[in-house]
Design a protein around this motif. Structure first.
Motif, PDB file in Angstrom:
ATOM      1  N   GLY A  16       0.798  -1.206   0.000  1.00  0.00           N
ATOM      2  CA  GLY A  16       0.000   0.000   0.000  1.00  0.00           C
ATOM      3  C   GLY A  16       0.840   1.269   0.000  1.00  0.00           C
ATOM      4  N   HIS A  17       0.225   2.356   0.450  1.00  0.00           N
ATOM      5  CA  HIS A  17       0.854   3.677   0.406  1.00  0.00           C
ATOM      6  C   HIS A  17       2.034   3.772   1.371  1.00  0.00           C
ATOM      7  CE1 HIS A  17       0.080   8.138  -0.478  1.00  0.00           C
ATOM      8  NE2 HIS A  17       1.164   8.107   0.261  1.00  0.00           N
ATOM      9  N   HIS A  18       1.859   3.286   2.617  1.00  0.00           N
ATOM     10  CA  HIS A  18       2.909   3.371   3.639  1.00  0.00           C
ATOM     11  C   HIS A  18       3.159   1.982   4.219  1.00  0.00           C
ATOM     12  CE1 HIS A  18       2.433   7.742   3.672  1.00  0.00           C
ATOM     13  NE2 HIS A  18       1.159   7.621   3.988  1.00  0.00           N
ATOM     14  N   THR A  19       4.408   1.507   4.156  1.00  0.00           N
ATOM     15  CA  THR A  19       4.768   0.207   4.728  1.00  0.00           C
ATOM     16  C   THR A  19       6.076   0.338   5.502  1.00  0.00           C
ATOM     17  OG1 THR A  19       3.729  -0.927   2.847  1.00  0.00           O
ATOM     18  CG2 THR A  19       5.228  -2.225   4.226  1.00  0.00           C
ATOM     19  N   ILE A  20       6.124  -0.279   6.662  1.00  0.00           N
ATOM     20  CA  ILE A  20       7.339  -0.274   7.483  1.00  0.00           C
ATOM     21  C   ILE A  20       7.777  -1.713   7.656  1.00  0.00           C
ATOM     22  CG2 ILE A  20       8.293   0.254   9.770  1.00  0.00           C
ATOM     23  CD1 ILE A  20       5.896   2.438   9.764  1.00  0.00           C
ATOM     24  N   THR A  21       8.994  -2.024   7.247  1.00  0.00           N
ATOM     25  CA  THR A  21       9.515  -3.382   7.382  1.00  0.00           C
ATOM     26  C   THR A  21      10.561  -3.418   8.486  1.00  0.00           C
ATOM     27  OG1 THR A  21      11.398  -3.200   5.849  1.00  0.00           O
ATOM     28  CG2 THR A  21       9.216  -3.619   4.885  1.00  0.00           C
ATOM     29  N   ASN A  22      10.676  -4.564   9.135  1.00  0.00           N
ATOM     30  CA  ASN A  22      11.577  -4.706  10.274  1.00  0.00           C
ATOM     31  C   ASN A  22      12.719  -5.659   9.993  1.00  0.00           C
ATOM     32  OD1 ASN A  22      10.682  -3.449  13.068  1.00  0.00           O
ATOM     33  ND2 ASN A  22       8.822  -3.907  11.905  1.00  0.00           N
ATOM     34  N   ALA A  23      13.878  -5.318  10.529  1.00  0.00           N
ATOM     35  CA  ALA A  23      15.011  -6.230  10.552  1.00  0.00           C
ATOM     36  C   ALA A  23      14.787  -7.265  11.652  1.00  0.00           C
ATOM     37  CB  ALA A  23      16.292  -5.449  10.834  1.00  0.00           C
ATOM     38  N   PRO A  24      15.546  -8.347  11.648  1.00  0.00           N
ATOM     39  CA  PRO A  24      15.428  -9.317  12.746  1.00  0.00           C
ATOM     40  C   PRO A  24      15.723  -8.685  14.102  1.00  0.00           C
ATOM     41  CG  PRO A  24      16.678 -10.238  10.918  1.00  0.00           C
ATOM     42  CD  PRO A  24      16.503  -8.786  10.629  1.00  0.00           C
ATOM     43  N   ARG A  25      16.597  -7.673  14.109  1.00  0.00           N
ATOM     44  CA  ARG A  25      16.938  -6.978  15.354  1.00  0.00           C
ATOM     45  C   ARG A  25      16.186  -5.654  15.412  1.00  0.00           C
ATOM     46  NH1 ARG A  25      22.741  -5.393  15.616  1.00  0.00           N
ATOM     47  NH2 ARG A  25      22.327  -4.679  13.498  1.00  0.00           N
ATOM     48  N   TYR A  26      15.802  -5.254  16.604  1.00  0.00           N
ATOM     49  CA  TYR A  26      15.231  -3.928  16.811  1.00  0.00           C
ATOM     50  C   TYR A  26      16.184  -3.099  17.665  1.00  0.00           C
ATOM     51  CZ  TYR A  26      11.856  -0.260  18.151  1.00  0.00           C
ATOM     52  OH  TYR A  26      11.216   0.943  18.370  1.00  0.00           O
ATOM     53  N   GLU A  27      16.369  -3.501  18.898  1.00  0.00           N
ATOM     54  CA  GLU A  27      17.229  -2.716  19.784  1.00  0.00           C
ATOM     55  C   GLU A  27      18.684  -2.737  19.335  1.00  0.00           C
ATOM     56  OE1 GLU A  27      16.423  -2.649  24.062  1.00  0.00           O
ATOM     57  OE2 GLU A  27      14.853  -4.154  23.683  1.00  0.00           O
ATOM     58  N   GLY A  28      19.169  -3.871  18.831  1.00  0.00           N
ATOM     59  CA  GLY A  28      20.555  -3.949  18.370  1.00  0.00           C
ATOM     60  C   GLY A  28      20.815  -3.035  17.187  1.00  0.00           C
ATOM     61  N   LEU A  29      19.845  -2.960  16.278  1.00  0.00           N
ATOM     62  CA  LEU A  29      19.985  -2.077  15.124  1.00  0.00           C
ATOM     63  C   LEU A  29      19.964  -0.618  15.567  1.00  0.00           C
ATOM     64  CD1 LEU A  29      20.183  -1.730  12.069  1.00  0.00           C
ATOM     65  CD2 LEU A  29      17.687  -1.912  11.939  1.00  0.00           C
ATOM     66  N   LEU A  30      19.088  -0.279  16.510  1.00  0.00           N
ATOM     67  CA  LEU A  30      19.045   1.086  17.034  1.00  0.00           C
ATOM     68  C   LEU A  30      20.386   1.468  17.659  1.00  0.00           C
ATOM     69  CD1 LEU A  30      15.506   1.113  18.707  1.00  0.00           C
ATOM     70  CD2 LEU A  30      16.183   2.271  16.593  1.00  0.00           C
ATOM     71  N   LYS A  31      20.980   0.539  18.366  1.00  0.00           N
ATOM     72  CA  LYS A  31      22.278   0.808  19.000  1.00  0.00           C
ATOM     73  C   LYS A  31      23.347   1.051  17.945  1.00  0.00           C
ATOM     74  CE  LYS A  31      25.299  -0.829  22.701  1.00  0.00           C
ATOM     75  NZ  LYS A  31      25.521  -1.897  23.710  1.00  0.00           N
ATOM     76  N   ASP A  32      23.332   0.262  16.867  1.00  0.00           N
ATOM     77  CA  ASP A  32      24.300   0.468  15.776  1.00  0.00           C
ATOM     78  C   ASP A  32      24.145   1.863  15.171  1.00  0.00           C
ATOM     79  OD1 ASP A  32      25.457  -2.013  16.017  1.00  0.00           O
ATOM     80  OD2 ASP A  32      24.344  -2.928  14.357  1.00  0.00           O
ATOM     81  N   ILE A  33      22.899   2.293  14.967  1.00  0.00           N
ATOM     82  CA  ILE A  33      22.639   3.575  14.305  1.00  0.00           C
ATOM     83  C   ILE A  33      22.979   4.755  15.204  1.00  0.00           C
ATOM     84  CG2 ILE A  33      20.815   5.053  13.362  1.00  0.00           C
ATOM     85  CD1 ILE A  33      19.381   2.422  12.497  1.00  0.00           C
TER      86      ILE A  33
END
Length: 512
Positions: free
Chosen positions: A332-349
């Protein structure tokens, strides 16, 4: 060279034609000022502008419109009707969140529909979600209604809300609040990711930002036909109808200060424009470090600005696809996909400054709503990946990494749009290096200073500058912060701080 007829007491200069600068110009025009807006780009909107390429319009920045009343109030202050100038369409659903295991969460305005989504994912979390909605509403009342459009340049304005902040556990992060309310890791993500839309780390941004869930539920999520560019274009029309000017392709090199008072600006080509009122919609860091570089600053020194935590960077891939309008009906118009990691990816960024191999993406497909973005039968896409800003000790070299990272993004998008790459007819990318060069954004950050609790309200660069009389700030880097409602509201704060223009004396005959 000095531009004529700009030195009188009702002249005002706005640096930057971003949405905050345009809103500021509208507010000043309504107060009787003769406003000149100066911008280095070729069209208005700043980060909300667009590029048209091979028949595809790429909306470069914000795509989601929330809190439509901030626009309605802005237009009303100018004696106009927002909805006569802009065609706003409600989205239903708002967006879909997807996870690697194939599970999904569809966000809608209807409470029963949302409860059904929660029950489908995690039946045991329904009561916790209902508590989260109440948390969100309480934070909206204090944080949005109580603070967003109010001046916060006096410390007392922040101090007096601290007891309520303490009661609402504003010291707790929004992810911490989500963890307290629900157990399912997917729901924790779905309830806490919103600060990423304004450049904040959900692990550290205050739980006050849970108010976004209430904003969405109460006021909906919308799309402006023609994109956010259409809003910017409509703002320019209002400014010009007020007698104001909007000049493109000109860059301010310095804010001129004499005796601790703003006197105007000097452009990079040497032109001087005088005015006793200067509003900067440039990033707060750029305003103080570059435009006031010759001024000894009391508060916003280079050292202090360097010590701030800056929002994440953005890698955005824009592409058009040929003959795909009937393909991928589930996208659709707006889609958000996730990596296997959430908190770990946030820490990397946000903490490590590391460009990870895995990624979470925002996929924007406006062509399912707006035929003007692509040729008939085709699609226009924009895929955004949060990445580190350029301020880390070993920043990403985007000159060498862009194509490699784009290939990784392509592999991820392929999971949701199988075969899409074979249909690409045109494309472009923006990286943090482009944000630095195109928008003069310190560290190439996407949203200026990160909205942590000690970088908000009084702790953020103020709308009225303490560095020079007659200098004001609007936009993402000042109060109330990033996001389109925030930058529009920063101009509402400006309107409360700046008095009406002084009455103009009657013109005398040249022969006298």
């Amino acid at each position: 060279m000095m531009t004529p007829d700009q030195s009188d007491s009702h002249a005002a200069i706005v640096i930057g034609a971003g949405l905050g600068g345009l809103a500021a110009a509208m507010r000043l025009g309504a107060k009787g000022y003769a406003v000149t807006v100066l911008d280095r780009l070729d069209r208005p909107g700043g980060r909300g502008s667009s590029v048209t390429q091979d028949g595809h319009r790429f909306d470069l920045g914000p795509t989601i419109i929330t809190v439509p009343q901030v626009y309605e109030q802005l237009w009303a202050a100018c004696g106009r009707d927002f909805h006569k100038d802009v065609d706003l369409r409600p989205m239903d659903p708002f967006y879909e969140v997807r996870w690697p295991d194939g599970s999904t969460f569809t966000a809608r305005q209807d409470t029963d529909a949302m409860l059904a989504e929660v029950a489908r994912l995690s039946p045991g979390d329904v009561k916790g979600y209902q508590k989260f909605l109440k948390d969100s509403e309480r934070r909206y009342v204090l944080g949005f209604e109580g603070m967003v459009a109010k001046p916060m340049h006096r410390l007392w304005e922040t101090i007096k809300v601290l007891p309520q902040f303490a009661m609402l556990r504003a010291d707790q992060s929004i992810l911490g609040l989500a963890k307290r309310r629900v157990k399912d890791a997917r729901l924790r993500m779905a309830l806490s990711f919103h600060p990423l839309f304004i450049g904040g780390d959900p692990r550290h941004v205050t739980s006050m930002y849970a108010l976004v869930a209430y904003l969405e539920k109460e006021f909906g999520v919308h799309y402006a036909m023609g994109g956010v560019q259409a809003i910017a274009d409509a703002m320019v029309k209002v400014i010009r109808s007020q007698g104001g000017q909007v000049r493109h392709g000109v860059e301010v090199d310095e804010i001129l200060v004499e005796g601790d008072a703003a006197q105007g600006v000097r452009l990079t080509d040497g032109e001087v424009i005088q005015a006793p009122l200067v509003v900067s919609n440039a990033d707060a860091g750029h305003t103080y470090q570059r435009l006031l570089r010759r001024k000894q600053r009391k508060r916003w020194t280079d050292r202090k600005l360097t010590s701030r935590r800056w929002s994440m960077g953005l890698f955005v891939w824009y592409f058009g696809t040929k003959g795909t309008a009937q393909m991928w009906p589930d996208m659709g118009h707006h889609t958000i996909t996730n990596a296997p990691r959430y908190e770990g990816l946030l820490k990397d960024i946000f903490i490590r400054g590391k460009l990870a191999d895995d990624m979470s993406l925002y996929i924007h497909r406006p062509s399912v709503t707006d035929p003007s973005v692509a040729p008939a039968g085709d699609d226009t896409f924009y895929v955004l990946s949060p990445v580190p800003h350029l301020g880390f000790d070993d920043p990403v070299d985007w000159e060498t990494e862009t194509q490699t990272y784009k290939a990784k993004v392509q592999a991820e998008v392929e999971k949701y749009l199988p075969g899409f790459a074979a249909h690409i007819s045109t494309e472009m990318t923006l990286t943090p290096a482009d944000f630095r060069d195109r928008y003069l954004s310190p560290n190439g950050s996407g949203f200026s200073i990160e909205p942590r609790i000690l970088q908000s309200a009084w702790f953020r660069p103020h709308n009225v500058s303490e560095e020079a009389k007659g200098l004001y700030l609007v936009g993402a880097g000042t109060h109330p912060g990033a996001g389109v409602p925030g930058v529009i509201s920063s101009a509402e704060v400006l309107g409360k701080l700046v008095p009406d223009a002084p009455a103009q004396p009657e013109l005398k005959m040249a022969a006298e």
